[in-house]
Design a protein around this motif. Structure first.
Motif, PDB file in Angstrom:
ATOM      1  N   PRO A  71      23.411   3.602 -28.547  1.00 47.23           N
ATOM      2  CA  PRO A  71      22.575   2.679 -27.770  1.00 47.23           C
ATOM      3  C   PRO A  71      23.406   1.522 -27.217  1.00 47.23           C
ATOM      4  CG  PRO A  71      21.543   3.213 -29.873  1.00 47.23           C
ATOM      5  CD  PRO A  71      22.944   3.774 -29.915  1.00 47.23           C
ATOM      6  N   GLY A  72      23.193   1.199 -25.942  1.00 47.09           N
ATOM      7  CA  GLY A  72      23.911   0.103 -25.302  1.00 47.09           C
ATOM      8  C   GLY A  72      25.290   0.462 -24.779  1.00 47.09           C
ATOM      9  N   SER A  73      25.722   1.703 -24.964  1.00 41.12           N
ATOM     10  CA  SER A  73      27.049   2.128 -24.501  1.00 41.12           C
ATOM     11  C   SER A  73      27.003   2.457 -23.007  1.00 41.12           C
ATOM     12  CB  SER A  73      27.516   3.360 -25.277  1.00 41.12           C
ATOM     13  OG  SER A  73      26.702   4.475 -24.945  1.00 41.12           O
ATOM     14  N   LEU A  74      28.169   2.620 -22.416  1.00 39.66           N
ATOM     15  CA  LEU A  74      28.251   3.025 -21.012  1.00 39.66           C
ATOM     16  C   LEU A  74      27.527   4.353 -20.821  1.00 39.66           C
ATOM     17  CD1 LEU A  74      29.282   2.841 -18.109  1.00 39.66           C
ATOM     18  CD2 LEU A  74      31.405   3.899 -18.893  1.00 39.66           C
ATOM     19  N   PHE A  75      27.743   5.303 -21.723  1.00 45.71           N
ATOM     20  CA  PHE A  75      27.094   6.604 -21.568  1.00 45.71           C
ATOM     21  C   PHE A  75      25.574   6.477 -21.674  1.00 45.71           C
ATOM     22  CE2 PHE A  75      25.434  10.708 -22.833  1.00 45.71           C
ATOM     23  CZ  PHE A  75      25.889  11.466 -21.775  1.00 45.71           C
ATOM     24  N   ASP A  76      25.092   5.603 -22.521  1.00 45.03           N
ATOM     25  CA  ASP A  76      23.659   5.364 -22.644  1.00 45.03           C
ATOM     26  C   ASP A  76      23.113   4.871 -21.296  1.00 45.03           C
ATOM     27  OD1 ASP A  76      21.221   5.188 -24.212  1.00 45.03           O
ATOM     28  OD2 ASP A  76      21.500   3.006 -24.157  1.00 45.03           O
ATOM     29  N   PHE A  77      23.846   3.973 -20.646  1.00 44.48           N
ATOM     30  CA  PHE A  77      23.466   3.485 -19.314  1.00 44.48           C
ATOM     31  C   PHE A  77      23.448   4.638 -18.311  1.00 44.48           C
ATOM     32  CE2 PHE A  77      24.806   2.073 -15.108  1.00 44.48           C
ATOM     33  CZ  PHE A  77      23.790   1.186 -14.793  1.00 44.48           C
ATOM     34  N   VAL A  78      24.498   5.457 -18.318  1.00 43.39           N
ATOM     35  CA  VAL A  78      24.600   6.595 -17.395  1.00 43.39           C
ATOM     36  C   VAL A  78      23.417   7.543 -17.595  1.00 43.39           C
ATOM     37  CG1 VAL A  78      25.955   8.646 -16.793  1.00 43.39           C
ATOM     38  CG2 VAL A  78      27.105   6.458 -17.177  1.00 43.39           C
ATOM     39  N   LEU A  79      23.107   7.858 -18.825  1.00 43.42           N
ATOM     40  CA  LEU A  79      21.999   8.763 -19.122  1.00 43.42           C
ATOM     41  C   LEU A  79      20.671   8.187 -18.640  1.00 43.42           C
ATOM     42  CD1 LEU A  79      21.154  11.413 -20.376  1.00 43.42           C
ATOM     43  CD2 LEU A  79      21.074  10.272 -22.595  1.00 43.42           C
ATOM     44  N   CYS A  80      20.460   6.912 -18.850  1.00 42.31           N
ATOM     45  CA  CYS A  80      19.243   6.250 -18.384  1.00 42.31           C
ATOM     46  C   CYS A  80      19.132   6.334 -16.860  1.00 42.31           C
ATOM     47  CB  CYS A  80      19.242   4.794 -18.857  1.00 42.31           C
ATOM     48  SG  CYS A  80      17.827   3.849 -18.270  1.00 42.31           S
ATOM     49  N   LEU A 130      29.119  22.395 -19.876  1.00 39.37           N
ATOM     50  CA  LEU A 130      27.901  21.597 -19.729  1.00 39.37           C
ATOM     51  C   LEU A 130      26.909  21.971 -20.822  1.00 39.37           C
ATOM     52  CD1 LEU A 130      27.418  21.820 -15.866  1.00 39.37           C
ATOM     53  CD2 LEU A 130      28.263  19.859 -17.176  1.00 39.37           C
ATOM     54  N   ILE A 131      26.105  21.009 -21.227  1.00 36.21           N
ATOM     55  CA  ILE A 131      25.099  21.255 -22.259  1.00 36.21           C
ATOM     56  C   ILE A 131      23.700  20.966 -21.702  1.00 36.21           C
ATOM     57  CG2 ILE A 131      26.690  20.746 -24.165  1.00 36.21           C
ATOM     58  CD1 ILE A 131      25.238  17.992 -24.340  1.00 36.21           C
ATOM     59  N   PRO A 132      22.690  21.653 -22.200  1.00 31.92           N
ATOM     60  CA  PRO A 132      21.334  21.444 -21.685  1.00 31.92           C
ATOM     61  C   PRO A 132      20.568  20.332 -22.404  1.00 31.92           C
ATOM     62  CG  PRO A 132      21.342  23.293 -23.188  1.00 31.92           C
ATOM     63  CD  PRO A 132      22.774  22.815 -23.086  1.00 31.92           C
ATOM     64  N   ASP A 133      21.234  19.550 -23.234  1.00 36.71           N
ATOM     65  CA  ASP A 133      20.556  18.568 -24.077  1.00 36.71           C
ATOM     66  C   ASP A 133      20.069  17.313 -23.358  1.00 36.71           C
ATOM     67  OD1 ASP A 133      21.238  20.361 -26.015  1.00 36.71           O
ATOM     68  OD2 ASP A 133      22.714  19.081 -26.996  1.00 36.71           O
ATOM     69  N   ASN A 134      20.605  17.032 -22.157  1.00 39.74           N
ATOM     70  CA  ASN A 134      20.190  15.836 -21.438  1.00 39.74           C
ATOM     71  C   ASN A 134      20.406  16.027 -19.941  1.00 39.74           C
ATOM     72  OD1 ASN A 134      22.953  14.988 -20.727  1.00 39.74           O
ATOM     73  ND2 ASN A 134      23.178  14.493 -22.886  1.00 39.74           N
ATOM     74  N   ALA A 135      19.965  15.057 -19.142  1.00 36.97           N
ATOM     75  CA  ALA A 135      20.024  15.160 -17.679  1.00 36.97           C
ATOM     76  C   ALA A 135      21.444  15.166 -17.134  1.00 36.97           C
ATOM     77  CB  ALA A 135      19.240  14.006 -17.052  1.00 36.97           C
ATOM     78  N   VAL A 136      22.381  14.603 -17.870  1.00 38.78           N
ATOM     79  CA  VAL A 136      23.769  14.552 -17.422  1.00 38.78           C
ATOM     80  C   VAL A 136      24.471  15.882 -17.679  1.00 38.78           C
ATOM     81  CG1 VAL A 136      25.980  13.351 -17.739  1.00 38.78           C
ATOM     82  CG2 VAL A 136      23.854  12.058 -17.770  1.00 38.78           C
ATOM     83  N   GLY A 137      24.114  16.539 -18.771  1.00 41.06           N
ATOM     84  CA  GLY A 137      24.764  17.801 -19.127  1.00 41.06           C
ATOM     85  C   GLY A 137      26.043  17.606 -19.907  1.00 41.06           C
ATOM     86  N   TYR A 138      26.169  16.459 -20.542  1.00 40.03           N
ATOM     87  CA  TYR A 138      27.415  16.100 -21.225  1.00 40.03           C
ATOM     88  C   TYR A 138      27.114  15.066 -22.297  1.00 40.03           C
ATOM     89  CZ  TYR A 138      32.089  13.956 -21.682  1.00 40.03           C
ATOM     90  OH  TYR A 138      33.278  13.470 -22.153  1.00 40.03           O
TER      91      TYR A 138
END
Length: 116
Positions: free
Chosen positions: A21-30, A5-13
């Motif tokens: 931008p506009g990717s599935l992961f971008d949606f997940v992070l949002c 896991l990484i501390p760079d964002n709320a997901v940790g990944y």
């Protein structure tokens, strides 16, 4: 998995292809930023996927295997109730997102909509 896991964002990944931008992961992070205390289950075809800390929760509490040895896990659509039961049994809250084929559906205006 915890060490990955990484501390760079709320997901940790962050996926290998990054945070486009506009990717599935971008949606997940949002959505994780909106619902930081919920395990997010995102439907992708006939599978529900989770990333980062949420993936660790599925491995820990639902007995699922990590995908590719990464903090990422999922379950087939047919096993969603069992997965939800495993998470809620230990007191976790879950937000389930379904793919929507019609761009005009209510939700975030895009491809996914959260089940309330």
């Amino acid at each position: 998995l915890i060490r990955k896991l990484i501390p760079d964002n709320a997901v940790g990944y962050v996926p290998i292809n990054g945070k486009k931008p506009g990717s599935l992961f971008d949606f997940v992070l949002c959505q994780k930023n909106i619902h930081p205390h919920k395990v997010l289950l995102i439907r992708v075809g006939e599978f529900y996927e989770t990333y980062g800390i949420d993936g660790v929760m599925l491995v820990q509490w639902c007995g699922l295997n990590p995908m590719g040895g990464k903090p990422k896990a999922g379950c087939p659509v047919k096993n969603i109730q069992q997965t939800l039961d495993g998470l809620t049994k230990v007191g976790l809250s879950v937000a389930v997102y379904e793919e929507m084929n019609d761009a005009n559906v209510q939700g975030d205006g895009g491809k996914y909509n959260r089940i309330k």
